[in-house]
Design a protein around this motif. Sequence first.
Motif, mmCIF file in Angstrom:
data_model
loop_
_atom_site.group_PDB
_atom_site.id
_atom_site.type_symbol
_atom_site.label_atom_id
_atom_site.label_comp_id
_atom_site.label_asym_id
_atom_site.label_seq_id
_atom_site.Cartn_x
_atom_site.Cartn_y
_atom_site.Cartn_z
ATOM 1 N N ALA A 10 0.771 -1.184 0.058
ATOM 2 C CA ALA A 10 0.050 -0.187 0.124
ATOM 3 C C ALA A 10 0.879 1.245 -0.098
ATOM 4 C CB ALA A 10 -1.059 -0.034 1.189
ATOM 5 N N LEU A 11 2.102 1.145 0.728
ATOM 6 C CA LEU A 11 2.922 2.228 0.712
ATOM 7 C C LEU A 11 3.478 2.630 -0.591
ATOM 8 C CD1 LEU A 11 4.435 2.099 4.270
ATOM 9 C CD2 LEU A 11 2.823 3.830 3.642
ATOM 10 N N ALA A 12 3.789 1.620 -1.365
ATOM 11 C CA ALA A 12 4.325 1.529 -2.660
ATOM 12 C C ALA A 12 3.415 2.238 -3.542
ATOM 13 C CB ALA A 12 4.614 0.052 -3.202
ATOM 14 N N ASP A 13 2.178 2.492 -3.262
ATOM 15 C CA ASP A 13 1.213 2.850 -4.118
ATOM 16 C C ASP A 13 1.303 4.410 -3.721
ATOM 17 O OD1 ASP A 13 0.473 0.606 -5.529
ATOM 18 O OD2 ASP A 13 -1.069 0.260 -3.833
ATOM 19 N N GLU A 14 1.555 4.677 -2.602
ATOM 20 C CA GLU A 14 1.675 6.135 -1.853
ATOM 21 C C GLU A 14 3.069 6.633 -2.690
ATOM 22 O OE1 GLU A 14 0.796 6.672 1.927
ATOM 23 O OE2 GLU A 14 -0.973 5.577 2.029
ATOM 24 N N TYR A 15 4.068 6.081 -2.608
ATOM 25 C CA TYR A 15 5.218 6.500 -3.153
ATOM 26 C C TYR A 15 5.657 5.743 -4.391
ATOM 27 C CZ TYR A 15 5.439 8.311 1.819
ATOM 28 O OH TYR A 15 5.260 8.769 2.698
ATOM 29 N N PRO A 16 5.072 6.357 -5.418
ATOM 30 C CA PRO A 16 5.172 5.410 -6.736
ATOM 31 C C PRO A 16 6.755 5.378 -7.193
ATOM 32 C CG PRO A 16 4.150 7.343 -7.175
ATOM 33 C CD PRO A 16 4.205 7.398 -5.774
ATOM 34 N N GLU A 17 7.456 6.659 -6.722
ATOM 35 C CA GLU A 17 8.865 6.777 -7.068
ATOM 36 C C GLU A 17 9.880 6.087 -6.196
ATOM 37 O OE1 GLU A 17 6.476 10.309 -8.232
ATOM 38 O OE2 GLU A 17 6.998 9.325 -6.380
ATOM 39 N N ALA A 18 9.424 5.441 -5.353
ATOM 40 C CA ALA A 18 10.351 4.955 -4.062
ATOM 41 C C ALA A 18 10.606 3.484 -4.272
ATOM 42 C CB ALA A 18 9.579 5.215 -2.970
ATOM 43 N N SER A 19 11.865 3.220 -3.517
ATOM 44 C CA SER A 19 12.165 1.662 -3.438
ATOM 45 C C SER A 19 12.058 1.189 -1.749
ATOM 46 C CB SER A 19 13.440 1.267 -3.760
ATOM 47 O OG SER A 19 13.589 1.747 -5.099
ATOM 48 N N LEU A 20 11.263 0.219 -1.556
ATOM 49 C CA LEU A 20 10.901 -0.114 -0.214
ATOM 50 C C LEU A 20 11.168 -1.571 0.175
ATOM 51 C CD1 LEU A 20 8.106 1.615 -1.761
ATOM 52 C CD2 LEU A 20 7.507 1.571 0.846
ATOM 53 N N PHE A 21 11.706 -1.857 1.118
ATOM 54 C CA PHE A 21 12.058 -3.281 1.418
ATOM 55 C C PHE A 21 11.753 -3.310 3.097
ATOM 56 C CE2 PHE A 21 16.158 -1.422 1.363
ATOM 57 C CZ PHE A 21 16.664 -1.767 2.612
ATOM 58 N N TRP A 22 11.573 -4.800 3.547
ATOM 59 C CA TRP A 22 11.648 -5.044 5.049
ATOM 60 C C TRP A 22 12.599 -6.219 5.377
ATOM 61 C CZ3 TRP A 22 9.218 -8.503 8.633
ATOM 62 C CH2 TRP A 22 8.190 -9.330 7.826
ATOM 63 N N VAL A 23 13.010 -6.376 6.588
ATOM 64 C CA VAL A 23 13.966 -7.224 6.865
ATOM 65 C C VAL A 23 13.484 -7.943 8.356
ATOM 66 C CG1 VAL A 23 16.283 -8.088 7.429
ATOM 67 C CG2 VAL A 23 15.957 -6.347 5.781
ATOM 68 N N ASP A 24 13.294 -9.051 8.327
ATOM 69 C CA ASP A 24 12.635 -9.517 9.628
ATOM 70 C C ASP A 24 13.508 -9.587 10.603
ATOM 71 O OD1 ASP A 24 14.065 -11.833 9.029
ATOM 72 O OD2 ASP A 24 12.526 -13.006 8.382
ATOM 73 N N ALA A 25 13.288 -10.106 11.915
ATOM 74 C CA ALA A 25 14.342 -10.121 13.128
ATOM 75 C C ALA A 25 15.405 -11.266 12.944
ATOM 76 C CB ALA A 25 13.501 -10.662 14.352
ATOM 77 N N GLU A 26 15.323 -12.086 11.649
ATOM 78 C CA GLU A 26 16.454 -12.949 11.558
ATOM 79 C C GLU A 26 17.335 -12.664 10.418
ATOM 80 O OE1 GLU A 26 13.072 -13.947 11.777
ATOM 81 O OE2 GLU A 26 13.561 -15.090 13.910
ATOM 82 N N GLY A 27 16.980 -11.438 9.834
ATOM 83 C CA GLY A 27 17.933 -10.607 9.012
ATOM 84 C C GLY A 27 17.657 -11.224 7.627
ATOM 85 N N GLN A 28 16.513 -11.759 7.522
ATOM 86 C CA GLN A 28 16.114 -12.237 6.065
ATOM 87 C C GLN A 28 15.363 -11.050 5.362
ATOM 88 O OE1 GLN A 28 17.055 -15.085 4.833
ATOM 89 N NE2 GLN A 28 16.045 -14.494 2.855
ATOM 90 N N THR A 29 15.652 -10.569 4.212
ATOM 91 C CA THR A 29 14.823 -9.661 3.494
ATOM 92 C C THR A 29 13.559 -10.418 3.113
ATOM 93 O OG1 THR A 29 16.671 -8.617 2.474
ATOM 94 C CG2 THR A 29 14.871 -8.170 1.464
ATOM 95 N N ARG A 30 12.296 -10.019 3.464
ATOM 96 C CA ARG A 30 11.047 -10.600 3.019
ATOM 97 C C ARG A 30 10.338 -10.066 1.971
ATOM 98 N NH1 ARG A 30 9.576 -13.461 7.441
ATOM 99 N NH2 ARG A 30 7.841 -14.306 5.741
ATOM 100 N N LEU A 31 10.606 -8.622 1.657
ATOM 101 C CA LEU A 31 9.862 -7.877 0.451
ATOM 102 C C LEU A 31 10.672 -7.002 -0.357
ATOM 103 C CD1 LEU A 31 7.237 -7.998 -1.475
ATOM 104 C CD2 LEU A 31 6.498 -6.223 0.256
ATOM 105 N N ARG A 32 10.679 -7.004 -1.406
ATOM 106 C CA ARG A 32 11.399 -5.846 -1.885
ATOM 107 C C ARG A 32 10.621 -5.186 -3.042
ATOM 108 N NH1 ARG A 32 15.499 -8.192 -3.575
ATOM 109 N NH2 ARG A 32 17.039 -8.079 -1.905
#
Length: 479
Positions: free
Chosen positions: A94-116
């Motif tokens: 949803a935030l990617a739709d609000e920031y169409p020019e942005a690159s987003l990702f999140w990393v879980d507590a184990e240090g694994q990139t979950r979504l880019r």
Amino acid sequence: MSARRDGRRKQGFFARQSLLTRYILIVVSGFLFIPIIIPLASLVYMTTSAIGGGDDVRFTMKYGNAGEVEMDWHAEARSLRGGRPDEVNARLRALADEYPEASLFWVDAEGQTRLRLPEDAEGEGGVPDHWSADDAVRFMKTSVGGDPFTVVAFLGENNGEAAFMALQLPRKLVEAGPSSGSGTTFFVAFVCVSFVLFTALSLLFFLRIRKRLLLLQAAMSKRGEHGLPAPVEVKRADEIGGLEGAFNGMVEQLKAGRERQQEEEELRKKLISNLSHDLRTPLTVMRGHLYTLGKEPLSGAGKESLATLERKADGLGELIDNLLAYTLMTSGRYRLEPEPADVWRLARESAAAWYPVWEKAGIEADIRLPADPLVWKVDKLAFRRILDNLFQNIVRHAAGGRYAGLYAERRDGRLMLVIEDRGPGLSGSSEGKGAGIGLAIVEYLLREMGLAWERESSEIGTRILIYQSGSSETWGDSR
């Protein structure tokens, strides 16, 4: 007196309507243009920016400034405390739709990139699939103060969880840099407009002065009633207005002088006409008594005195006639009727009428005129009067030379009638007077008939040359 004082006060150095005052203001404005206009432009720009409250800067930044974006991102991360991975993924999408020019990702507590996001950028941009402590330090080092603008926020309350999410935006979207150029454009436009206004004001000032001077020049050149210039309207109480007022005063003086001259001229003509008529009666009586006295037995001295009185009476009669004729001419009541005539013939006839007078005065007549006629357009009576006045002057002023010549002479392509004597002429002394009126009549009649004359006087005599001033003469039959 008060009017003159007011005029001098209005023309003072610092008078409000003075051209000099306005010119000095323009010059001072020109000197102060650069040192004043630049600070003024800056002040106007800062004032308008302050009044606008930064709305223009905010308008250029799509998502607000860097601080606002960072606060919003941290708030989003706090709202995801204890969130399941699918919930975090859904929120990032949803935030990617609000920031169409942005690159987003999140990393879980184990240090694994979950979504880019965007998903086609996986494996790019220095975002590893599994994060170590070195990877985190390296990422933060390369992101601080760089482009893109990067915000990292830990999830959970007070952002205290081990999982984190990151946002990367082009820095130009969150910072209003000097590249916008709006202040420079405004400054340049303000200076240019001010310079154009200053130039236009100066040009308008001098154009208005030039227009008023040209109008005054045209008024001076234009002739109105009686050949005098017409007064002009005084529009301003400045130096040119003073000049216009002085011009109007001069016109009024000329008008008054012309009217006074006409009145004096009419009075003079009336006086001459009355005197001429009044003198005729006693002159007629005098001639009658001289005629009666001539019948009486007189001694030689008496007869000589009688002859002198008769000559003086005749001269006085001719003077009165000339006065009357000149008065009629100058008043426009002496009408001429020019027609083609042979001037050689008119000259011979007039000379023949004067021949007995010349013979009695001991003057030798030398008449040498061409046989072919010379046709000029003249009034016959007026032309004979011209010749009579000139012949009379020979008898009065040049009888001592005992010569009267009448002949033709060509000069500068013109054929001229020449009347010559060998006496002291009009430049010398003579017994008779009154040649001035006679010659004035000659000049008037010649001018009215389109003729001209020249007088050449020397020690051996006087020559009068009469010729046509305009068109050439005509040879042939005078019918």
